[in-house]
Design a protein around this motif. Structure first.
Motif, mmCIF file in Angstrom:
data_model
loop_
_atom_site.group_PDB
_atom_site.id
_atom_site.type_symbol
_atom_site.label_atom_id
_atom_site.label_comp_id
_atom_site.label_asym_id
_atom_site.label_seq_id
_atom_site.Cartn_x
_atom_site.Cartn_y
_atom_site.Cartn_z
ATOM 1 N N LEU A 1 22.043 59.831 74.832
ATOM 2 C CA LEU A 1 22.467 58.526 74.324
ATOM 3 C C LEU A 1 23.554 57.914 75.198
ATOM 4 O O LEU A 1 23.563 56.701 75.450
ATOM 5 C CB LEU A 1 22.969 58.666 72.880
ATOM 6 C CG LEU A 1 21.946 58.525 71.769
ATOM 7 C CD1 LEU A 1 22.615 58.738 70.417
ATOM 8 C CD2 LEU A 1 21.265 57.160 71.797
ATOM 9 N N ARG A 2 24.487 58.750 75.677
ATOM 10 C CA ARG A 2 25.543 58.251 76.551
ATOM 11 C C ARG A 2 24.942 57.681 77.828
ATOM 12 O O ARG A 2 25.360 56.612 78.304
ATOM 13 C CB ARG A 2 26.522 59.379 76.884
ATOM 14 C CG ARG A 2 27.746 58.910 77.662
ATOM 15 C CD ARG A 2 28.559 60.075 78.187
ATOM 16 N NE ARG A 2 27.833 60.809 79.218
ATOM 17 C CZ ARG A 2 27.711 60.400 80.482
ATOM 18 N NH1 ARG A 2 28.250 59.242 80.869
ATOM 19 N NH2 ARG A 2 27.053 61.120 81.362
ATOM 20 N N ARG A 3 23.946 58.356 78.364
ATOM 21 C CA ARG A 3 23.315 57.866 79.590
ATOM 22 C C ARG A 3 22.534 56.578 79.345
ATOM 23 O O ARG A 3 22.532 55.679 80.195
ATOM 24 C CB ARG A 3 22.403 58.946 80.169
ATOM 25 C CG ARG A 3 23.164 60.151 80.698
ATOM 26 C CD ARG A 3 22.274 61.013 81.552
ATOM 27 N NE ARG A 3 22.955 62.206 82.018
ATOM 28 C CZ ARG A 3 22.531 62.962 83.027
ATOM 29 N NH1 ARG A 3 21.409 62.635 83.654
ATOM 30 N NH2 ARG A 3 23.191 64.042 83.387
ATOM 31 N N LEU A 4 21.874 56.492 78.217
ATOM 32 C CA LEU A 4 21.172 55.252 77.893
ATOM 33 C C LEU A 4 22.148 54.079 77.844
ATOM 34 O O LEU A 4 21.870 52.997 78.368
ATOM 35 C CB LEU A 4 20.439 55.402 76.560
ATOM 36 C CG LEU A 4 19.216 56.326 76.560
ATOM 37 C CD1 LEU A 4 18.819 56.677 75.129
ATOM 38 C CD2 LEU A 4 18.039 55.682 77.285
ATOM 39 N N GLY A 5 23.297 54.310 77.213
ATOM 40 C CA GLY A 5 24.313 53.270 77.159
ATOM 41 C C GLY A 5 24.885 52.958 78.521
ATOM 42 O O GLY A 5 25.144 51.796 78.847
ATOM 43 N N GLY A 6 25.084 54.004 79.334
ATOM 44 C CA GLY A 6 25.624 53.808 80.670
ATOM 45 C C GLY A 6 24.713 52.995 81.567
ATOM 46 O O GLY A 6 25.182 52.318 82.499
ATOM 47 N N GLU A 7 23.401 53.059 81.300
ATOM 48 C CA GLU A 7 22.448 52.249 82.058
ATOM 49 C C GLU A 7 22.344 50.835 81.503
ATOM 50 O O GLU A 7 21.580 50.018 82.032
ATOM 51 C CB GLU A 7 21.067 52.909 82.020
ATOM 52 C CG GLU A 7 20.973 54.197 82.791
ATOM 53 C CD GLU A 7 20.943 53.976 84.301
ATOM 54 O OE1 GLU A 7 20.306 53.003 84.752
ATOM 55 O OE2 GLU A 7 21.566 54.778 85.022
ATOM 56 N N GLY A 8 23.086 50.545 80.436
ATOM 57 C CA GLY A 8 23.032 49.214 79.835
ATOM 58 C C GLY A 8 21.760 48.946 79.057
ATOM 59 O O GLY A 8 21.392 47.782 78.855
ATOM 60 N N LEU A 9 21.093 49.995 78.581
ATOM 61 C CA LEU A 9 19.833 49.829 77.876
ATOM 62 C C LEU A 9 20.070 49.578 76.389
ATOM 63 O O LEU A 9 20.810 50.322 75.734
ATOM 64 C CB LEU A 9 18.964 51.080 78.057
ATOM 65 C CG LEU A 9 18.614 51.444 79.497
ATOM 66 C CD1 LEU A 9 17.699 52.663 79.521
ATOM 67 C CD2 LEU A 9 17.973 50.278 80.230
ATOM 68 N N ARG A 10 19.444 48.553 75.871
ATOM 69 C CA ARG A 10 19.503 48.266 74.437
ATOM 70 C C ARG A 10 18.562 49.254 73.740
ATOM 71 O O ARG A 10 17.353 49.172 73.902
ATOM 72 C CB ARG A 10 19.080 46.828 74.171
ATOM 73 C CG ARG A 10 19.950 45.775 74.843
ATOM 74 C CD ARG A 10 19.278 44.419 74.832
ATOM 75 N NE ARG A 10 18.012 44.448 75.578
ATOM 76 C CZ ARG A 10 17.143 43.440 75.617
ATOM 77 N NH1 ARG A 10 17.382 42.323 74.944
ATOM 78 N NH2 ARG A 10 16.021 43.549 76.306
ATOM 79 N N THR A 11 19.149 50.164 72.978
ATOM 80 C CA THR A 11 18.397 51.318 72.478
ATOM 81 C C THR A 11 18.222 51.244 70.970
ATOM 82 O O THR A 11 19.189 51.114 70.224
ATOM 83 C CB THR A 11 19.112 52.628 72.850
ATOM 84 O OG1 THR A 11 19.224 52.690 74.278
ATOM 85 C CG2 THR A 11 18.334 53.836 72.354
ATOM 86 N N GLY A 12 16.975 51.335 70.528
ATOM 87 C CA GLY A 12 16.677 51.418 69.106
ATOM 88 C C GLY A 12 16.584 52.864 68.664
ATOM 89 O O GLY A 12 16.194 53.744 69.444
ATOM 90 N N LEU A 13 16.925 53.112 67.409
ATOM 91 C CA LEU A 13 16.922 54.466 66.866
ATOM 92 C C LEU A 13 15.718 54.684 65.961
ATOM 93 O O LEU A 13 15.459 53.891 65.057
ATOM 94 C CB LEU A 13 18.207 54.739 66.094
ATOM 95 C CG LEU A 13 19.507 54.781 66.908
ATOM 96 C CD1 LEU A 13 20.688 55.065 65.982
ATOM 97 C CD2 LEU A 13 19.432 55.816 68.006
ATOM 98 N N LEU A 14 15.013 55.767 66.195
ATOM 99 C CA LEU A 14 13.941 56.220 65.316
ATOM 100 C C LEU A 14 14.526 57.174 64.274
ATOM 101 O O LEU A 14 15.659 57.636 64.410
ATOM 102 C CB LEU A 14 12.864 56.920 66.149
ATOM 103 C CG LEU A 14 12.119 56.026 67.144
ATOM 104 C CD1 LEU A 14 11.294 56.868 68.102
ATOM 105 C CD2 LEU A 14 11.248 55.024 66.413
ATOM 106 N N PRO A 15 13.776 57.495 63.226
ATOM 107 C CA PRO A 15 14.305 58.412 62.207
ATOM 108 C C PRO A 15 14.622 59.788 62.783
ATOM 109 O O PRO A 15 14.003 60.245 63.750
ATOM 110 C CB PRO A 15 13.171 58.502 61.182
ATOM 111 C CG PRO A 15 12.378 57.260 61.380
ATOM 112 C CD PRO A 15 12.456 56.954 62.848
ATOM 113 N N GLN A 16 15.596 60.430 62.176
ATOM 114 C CA GLN A 16 15.921 61.808 62.560
ATOM 115 C C GLN A 16 14.861 62.758 62.002
ATOM 116 O O GLN A 16 14.463 62.645 60.840
ATOM 117 C CB GLN A 16 17.294 62.204 62.018
ATOM 118 C CG GLN A 16 17.690 63.642 62.347
ATOM 119 C CD GLN A 16 19.094 63.954 61.904
ATOM 120 O OE1 GLN A 16 20.066 63.546 62.542
ATOM 121 N NE2 GLN A 16 19.224 64.669 60.799
#
Length: 249
Positions: free
Chosen positions: A176-191
């Protein structure tokens, strides 16, 4: 083969990363209470459930990225490509090379037989990529069970996944940190819970009683119960889980 949703697919490729269910190579944390042969049968059931769900999803291509050889658990409608060598982080990154260039791809593993089209609907529906660059599915043990990328080029996949420590409690947090670091708008699926331990197998079988995995687990419980309570799968409940990523086996 497209699911009959009435909408054209917006996700190009579904990737399933898996190991051939060979005794001693898969689901080793189920041993004990399982024998290696029993654990491999449960892994085959989980993989068959995942692939069957994949056939119901609105995607253009379905690709099994496999460590090993196909078996009777593989239904028609799936392409098979071999996994590369190296650690799990490198193998997950390389799996995205099998996706259609320029089209979104969604990667899942073989450890969540409770998977349903409804659980993946946010990442596959007509609005899935309108304001999202990535989708992330957290696992209950701190890992992750799904990763979707709007532009799954090889370089981006390597930046996101290579070097992420696998099988540690903060595997998912680092991704998740890397996704944010790439500036990607990330949606969350269920756990979801991965099936690695007997306690997780019991939980997943209860959540998805109609799956092949649940039937196999119930059969195993019944057979072992005949040998006495100490031999049953419940004896291993409470053993700590070790988080990983999709397809860790």
């Amino acid at each position: 083969m497209l699911a009959r949703t009435g909408q054209p697919p917006v996700t190009g490729t579904l990737l399933v990363v898996a190991k051939e269910p060979v005794p001693g190579r898969v689901k080793t944390r189920l041993c004990p209470p399982c024998t290696p042969e029993q654990a491999a049968r449960l892994a085959a059931d989980a993989l068959a459930d995942t692939l069957a769900t994949g056939l119901r999803l609105p995607v253009r291509r379905r690709v099994l990225v496999l460590d090993g050889r196909p078996g009777p658990w593989l239904p028609a409608g799936w392409e098979v490509v071999p996994q590369c060598g190296g650690g799990l982080d490198r193998r997950l990154a390389a799996a995205f090379a099998a996706a259609d260039p320029g089209q979104p791809a969604l990667l899942v593993g073989m450890d969540t037989p409770q998977l349903t089209p409804a659980l993946l609907a946010p990442a596959l529906g007509p609005e899935a990529w309108r304001d999202r660059d990535a989708w992330y599915g957290p696992a209950a043990d701190g890992g992750f069970w799904a990763l979707g990328l709007a532009r799954p080029d090889a370089a981006a996949a390597r930046r996101l996944l290579e070097g992420v420590p696998m099988s540690v409690p903060d595997t998912g947090a680092e991704l998740l940190r890397r996704l944010g670091g790439e500036g990607l708008r990330t949606g969350l699926l269920p756990q979801l819970a991965d099936v690695d331990t007997a306690a997780e197998a019991e939980e997943v079988a209860a959540l998805a009683p109609g799956t092949r995995f649940a039937a196999g687990w119930r059969g195993l419980c019944g057979a072992q119960a005949a040998d006495g309570p100490a031999a049953g799968p419940a004896a291993a409940a409470g053993r700590p889980a070790v988080p990983a990523g999709p397809g860790s086996g």
